[in-house]
Design an enzyme around this catalytic site. Structure first.
Site, PDB file in Angstrom:
ATOM      1  N   HIS A  62      12.371  28.625  32.478  1.00 36.84           N
ATOM      2  CA  HIS A  62      12.096  29.897  31.795  1.00 36.84           C
ATOM      3  C   HIS A  62      13.344  30.346  31.040  1.00 36.84           C
ATOM      4  O   HIS A  62      13.426  30.168  29.840  1.00 36.84           O
ATOM      5  CB  HIS A  62      11.640  30.949  32.820  1.00 36.84           C
ATOM      6  CG  HIS A  62      11.356  32.292  32.213  1.00 36.84           C
ATOM      7  ND1 HIS A  62      11.717  33.469  32.818  1.00 36.84           N
ATOM      8  CD2 HIS A  62      10.748  32.620  31.066  1.00 36.84           C
ATOM      9  CE1 HIS A  62      11.349  34.483  32.059  1.00 36.84           C
ATOM     10  NE2 HIS A  62      10.747  33.985  30.982  1.00 36.84           N
ATOM     11  N   PRO A  84       6.398  32.768  34.836  1.00 42.44           N
ATOM     12  CA  PRO A  84       6.551  32.647  33.378  1.00 42.44           C
ATOM     13  C   PRO A  84       7.099  31.329  32.858  1.00 42.44           C
ATOM     14  O   PRO A  84       7.028  31.092  31.660  1.00 42.44           O
ATOM     15  CB  PRO A  84       7.534  33.782  33.047  1.00 42.44           C
ATOM     16  CG  PRO A  84       8.353  33.942  34.271  1.00 42.44           C
ATOM     17  CD  PRO A  84       7.449  33.603  35.432  1.00 42.44           C
ATOM     18  N   CYS A 130      14.833  35.249  39.368  1.00 41.64           N
ATOM     19  CA  CYS A 130      15.026  36.054  38.158  1.00 41.64           C
ATOM     20  C   CYS A 130      13.715  36.655  37.681  1.00 41.64           C
ATOM     21  O   CYS A 130      13.598  37.855  37.482  1.00 41.64           O
ATOM     22  CB  CYS A 130      15.651  35.218  37.047  1.00 41.64           C
ATOM     23  SG  CYS A 130      17.356  34.789  37.370  1.00 41.64           S
ATOM     24  N   HIS A 131      12.713  35.802  37.457  1.00 40.43           N
ATOM     25  CA  HIS A 131      11.447  36.310  36.913  1.00 40.43           C
ATOM     26  C   HIS A 131      10.231  35.816  37.677  1.00 40.43           C
ATOM     27  O   HIS A 131       9.109  35.890  37.191  1.00 40.43           O
ATOM     28  CB  HIS A 131      11.333  35.941  35.431  1.00 40.43           C
ATOM     29  CG  HIS A 131      12.510  36.424  34.634  1.00 40.43           C
ATOM     30  ND1 HIS A 131      13.579  35.606  34.348  1.00 40.43           N
ATOM     31  CD2 HIS A 131      12.811  37.632  34.119  1.00 40.43           C
ATOM     32  CE1 HIS A 131      14.494  36.286  33.674  1.00 40.43           C
ATOM     33  NE2 HIS A 131      14.051  37.527  33.530  1.00 40.43           N
ATOM     34  N   GLY A 132      10.474  35.225  38.874  1.00 40.97           N
ATOM     35  CA  GLY A 132       9.372  34.894  39.755  1.00 40.97           C
ATOM     36  C   GLY A 132       8.561  33.669  39.392  1.00 40.97           C
ATOM     37  O   GLY A 132       7.333  33.700  39.416  1.00 40.97           O
TER      38      GLY A 132
END
Lengths: 182, 494, 255
Positions: free
Chosen positions: A122, A161, A146-148
């Site tokens: 990502h 993501p 960080c963003h799963g």
């Protein structure tokens, strides 16, 4: 003054001068281009950096179920000694249901050894899941805080993501217990 | 470089930009149609060449800085890494290293041209001073760059040059400590030198911009030194001088390429390739060649100012008073000194010579120790030799600032001033001789008999006499040859 | 065109002021001037000599002198292939670490390692050599007046001190050394290093080969430099010629 110069300049002379100016201009441009290249190329990795671009990993101390992280080209490389259950879990997934379609067999050279660059596809964070105490995500592999993004036991993206699976570097087995990455 | 009149452009994009920010008009005005005297010789190429060298130095320097480590433990190794491992690093380093020398060669020729053709005279005084500032900044930049590879030569050059400041009475040691950021040349010194070495070139660039701006206000001087009288005396800068400059640049770059690629270390010294060791001084340290004449001035002052030297200097000032003060109308003390100076000039010069000889000899040490001749009061030194050397060295550079007021002769070009021409050519030779003296060891001798020290002292004497005595005297007394009526006329005649 | 002459004069004078002051370099004997393959505008390093010189360095010089700016991977330029380089590097043991347990450990050398230094520190090297520092040789050819000739001169310059000269205990007489007294014992003897090719195994040949090897080590990109230099020079020559024609044509109407 400039008028009388222009008048006395024959057509032929004018053409020859234009041609000369053009030649000079072309030479200048080529020269500048050639001169610029070394300066640009100097920004590429230097010989000492390139010499460090391979790393050898000894696999003997890694117990089944354990993973280690080695530094390769300034990035973490995950080396995981997978258990039979983890391999089974990775094999059971239907490839066509995946976001980035890759079978587990395409991602490993020896079933029990999963070797990947530990950089989330990502935005470049390092996913968790190497230590036993780490969260491993919904699919038992890795989880990027960080963003799963969730990765499975083959390092493939399953949720979140990230667009791609964790990338597999170029590597080869020098012997059963020695791997050369890069 | 004003935004007054705009030119017309066919290209719509150019035109669009120019309406909003008239850069193209400016280029057209300053470098396109800019009226330039039609009689330049090749000496006038060196401004453009110096500009190209400045840009070459900045570009190669920025790339080198990307690979260089300004730390005492790593600087030497990081330079070697550039030379060995970085792609094209060896070439970029050699371009930078030798580029400094070629930049100075171009600038020295440029300065000599300015002096020879009187380019510093009205209305170009400020243009000249800006040039001297550029030169001073270049010296500072080059000196700090010399230290960065952290070699024996660089480290010790920094030690010696920062040692100049210890000559200042009372606060000298404190100033040196402040400059070095410690008690010797070490990591803090390297860091600040790197910072300034990176900064100063951009300052130079800014002053060059002002220098060129001032040039475009007054217009260029020319080999005849006479003013432009009308359009028949000039040519548009482009294409005439753009093409001529490019040709001259080509010749210059050929020499630069020969040195950079085939003799890259010709300006270097073996001690450049040994890492700096603060415990061992190399047997013979020298600054870069472009500082050597000033180094010779520094070393030439082996004597200080005692009462005899003081008397000598005072006599010289009195002799020069009528030349400096000029006007006979002055009243009071000044007029008395002037009258004395004029009336007893020969006597005063004799006094100056004798007093100097006494003052000098009373400070020359015998091989067995002690002064060569002992005189009363000769040990009363107001300015000691070390401080005198430092003052003379800085003074020899700073003098250039005052050149427009030291030489006030109405004729600019040396072509019409035979005496000035001879004196100036002698100065150029003197400068080279001083450079040679600066390069040799302190105790070297010419043909094994004449100590180079003496030659350096004579050279130093001429250097100062040229600026402080010859030029002012010639300004008042030299009769110039007749000047041509105009540049055009002179060109047609030739 | 008087101005050109003047310009040339000024340039000559300026350049003559720059010539390195080698005359006073040393009170040692006049250095020999050999003809080396790497001299001249298109000179190259003799690969066979480089390999022999490296062998002499490894077996003799390397016992005291480090070369910490040179890496085993650099040996490719001597004509060795990857496996040969790996084998050479692996003969040396390096301390690396710390490992996961915080311990330093020993491992065989790799091509990415610098030449293994014989001593751990400058102080240790001086202690082991009677207080004399065996200088690092990476840049030696550039760090001495005379370069390769100096190195050759020192290696072949040993002899007995002439009458009336005293050589201190533990020092040696060398005609080429500035001051003639050198701390290094004569390092080479005929037949000491065996060569694989049929080059003669003499001190003279060893000295030539080591000098060649050290010149390469101090300036590994010399061949590239000369090649690029010739191209750049020829290009500029043609460009300047074109510019001269342009300038002449342009100004023909003015004069």
């Amino acid at each position: 003054m400039s008028a009388h110069i222009a008048n006395s300049d024959s057509e032929d002379g004018q053409t020859r001068r234009d041609f000369l100016l053009l030649t000079a201009g072309a030479f200048g441009a080529v020269g500048a281009g050639c001169f610029a290249w070394p300066f640009i190329d100097s920004l590429n990795p230097a010989a000492d950096t390139l010499a460090m671009s391979t790393v050898e990993v000894d696999l003997t101390p890694i117990q089944e179920g354990q993973a280690i992280t080695v530094k390769w080209r300034g990035k973490p490389v995950f080396v995981r000694h997978r258990t039979a259950a983890e391999i089974e879990q990775a094999r059971a997934v239907k490839v066509e249901e995946l976001r980035d379609r890759e079978s587990d067999a395409d991602r490993v050279k020896k079933d029990q050894w999963l070797i990947m660059v530990g950089v989330c596809t990502h935005l470049g964070c390092v996913p968790l899941g190497q230590k036993e105490t780490d969260p491993k995500g919904d699919f038992g592999g890795w989880f990027c805080p960080c963003h799963g993004s969730h990765y499975d036991t083959s390092g493939r993206i399953r949720k979140g993501p990230a667009p791609k699976n964790l990338s597999v570097p170029e590597y080869s087995f020098i012997s059963d217990t020695l791997v050369k990455v890069g | 470089m004003s935004s007054g009149q705009r030119a017309e452009f066919k290209n719509p994009v150019v035109s669009w930009i120019d309406e909003r920010l008239p850069v193209f008009s400016m280029m057209q005005k300053e470098y396109g149609v800019f009226p330039t005297p039609r009689n330049f010789n090749y000496f006038w190429n060196f401004g453009a060449i110096a500009m190209v060298m400045l840009i070459t130095m900045i570009v190669s320097g920025i790339v080198l800085a990307m690979h260089y480590t300004p730390h005492a433990d790593h600087a030497f190794s990081s330079v070697e890494r550039i030379m060995r491992d970085v792609n094209w690093g060896w070439m970029i380093r050699y371009i930078h290293m030798n580029g400094a020398s070629f930049f100075f060669i171009a600038v020295y020729i440029h300065i000599f041209r300015g002096i020879y053709y009187g380019s510093y005279k009205k209305p170009r005084e400020l243009l000249w001073i800006l040039g001297v500032i550029i030169y001073l900044l270049m010296m500072a930049t080059a000196f700090m760059g010399y230290t960065l590879p952290w070699s024996q030569m660089g480290g010790w050059a920094a030690t010696v040059i920062s040692g100049f400041f210890t000559a200042i009475p009372v606060v000298g040691d404190m100033i040196q400590t402040l400059l070095l950021g410690g008690f010797s040349v070490d990591n803090p010194t390297l860091n600040r030198f790197f910072s300034l070495h990176y900064l100063l070139p951009f300052l130079i660039f800014a002053v060059v911009f002002l220098h060129v701006w001032a040039l475009h206000v007054s217009g260029s001087n020319n080999p005849l030194g006479i003013d432009v009288k009308g359009p028949q005396d000039t040519l548009p800068f482009h294409p005439y001088y753009t093409m001529k400059d490019t040709f001259g640049l080509g010749v210059f770059l050929l020499l630069y390429v020969i040195v950079t690629f085939f003799f890259p270390n010709i300006f270097a010294h073996p001690d450049h390739f040994v890492e700096y060791n603060p415990m061992v001084t190399p047997p013979h340290i020298v600054p870069e060649w472009y500082f050597l004449p000033f180094y010779a001035v520094l070393r030439g002052l082996t004597f200080g100012v005692n009462p005899y030297i003081g008397l000598s200097l005072f006599a010289l000032i009195v002799v020069m008073a009528p030349v400096y003060c000029g006007a006979d109308k002055k009243t009071g003390l000044c007029s008395i000194i002037c009258v004395v100076g004029r009336k007893y000039a020969v006597l005063l010069l004799a006094i100056a010579a004798v007093a100097f000889a006494l003052g000098y000899l009373s400070q020359v040490e015998k091989a067995t120790g002690g002064a060569l001749i002992s005189l009363p009061l000769s040990n009363l030194v107001f300015v000691n030799a070390k401080l005198a050397g430092v003052l003379a060295m800085f003074g020899s550079v700073i003098l250039l600032v005052f050149l427009p007021w030291l030489d006030t002769h109405p004729v600019r070009s040396a072509r019409f001033r035979p005496l000035f021409k001879t004196a100036t050519l002698l100065l150029a030779i003197d400068f080279v001789i001083l450079g040679y003296v600066g390069m040799e060891t302190a105790d070297a001798a010419l043909f094994g008999v004449i100590p180079l020290l003496w030659i350096g002292q004579l050279g130093t004497g001429y250097y100062f006499a040229y600026f402080l005595m010859l030029l002012p005297w010639l300004s008042r007394n030299e009769k110039a040859q007749p000047l041509p009526a105009s540049i055009n006329e002179a060109v047609l005649k030739a | 065109m008087m101005s050109i002459k003047k310009l040339a004069l000024v340039t000559c004078v300026a350049l003559s002021a720059l010539s390195p002051a080698s005359a006073r370099a040393a009170e040692g004997g006049a250095l020999p001037h050999l003809s080396w393959s790497f001299e001249g505008v298109n000179g190259t390093y003799d690969r066979a000599s480089l390999q022999r010189g490296f062998k002499v360095y490894r077996e003799v010089c390397g016992a005291c002198h480090s070369m910490d700016k040179v890496y085993y991977r650099d040996l490719e330029a001597l004509g060795y292939d990857e496996d040969q380089i790996k084998a050479v590097a692996a003969e040396y043991t390096f301390i690396d670490g710390p490992n996961d347990e915080g311990e330093m450990y020993e491992r065989p050398g790799r091509p990415s390692d610098p030449f293994k230094a014989p001593y751990a520190s400058r102080e240790q090297s001086m202690y082991a050599n009677n207080g004399a520092y065996p200088p690092d040789m990476s840049l030696l050819a550039k760090a001495r007046h005379g370069g390769a000739n100096y190195i050759y001169g020192i290696l072949t310059g040993y002899g007995h001190a002439p009458e009336g000269h005293e050589v201190p205990e533990g020092k040696y007489w060398n005609t080429m050394m500035p001051g003639h007294i050198i701390a290094m014992a004569p390092p080479l003897q005929d037949g000491q290093v065996s060569y694989d090719d049929n080059a003669s195994q003499t001190v003279d040949q060893y000295a030539k080969d080591v000098a060649t090897f050290l010149t390469w080590a101090s300036e590994p990109h010399m061949e590239d430099r000369k090649r690029v230099g010739i191209t750049a020079f020829l290009f500029l020559l043609v460009f300047t010629g074109v510019m001269y024609t342009v300038k002449k044509k342009l100004w023909a109407k003015i004069h």
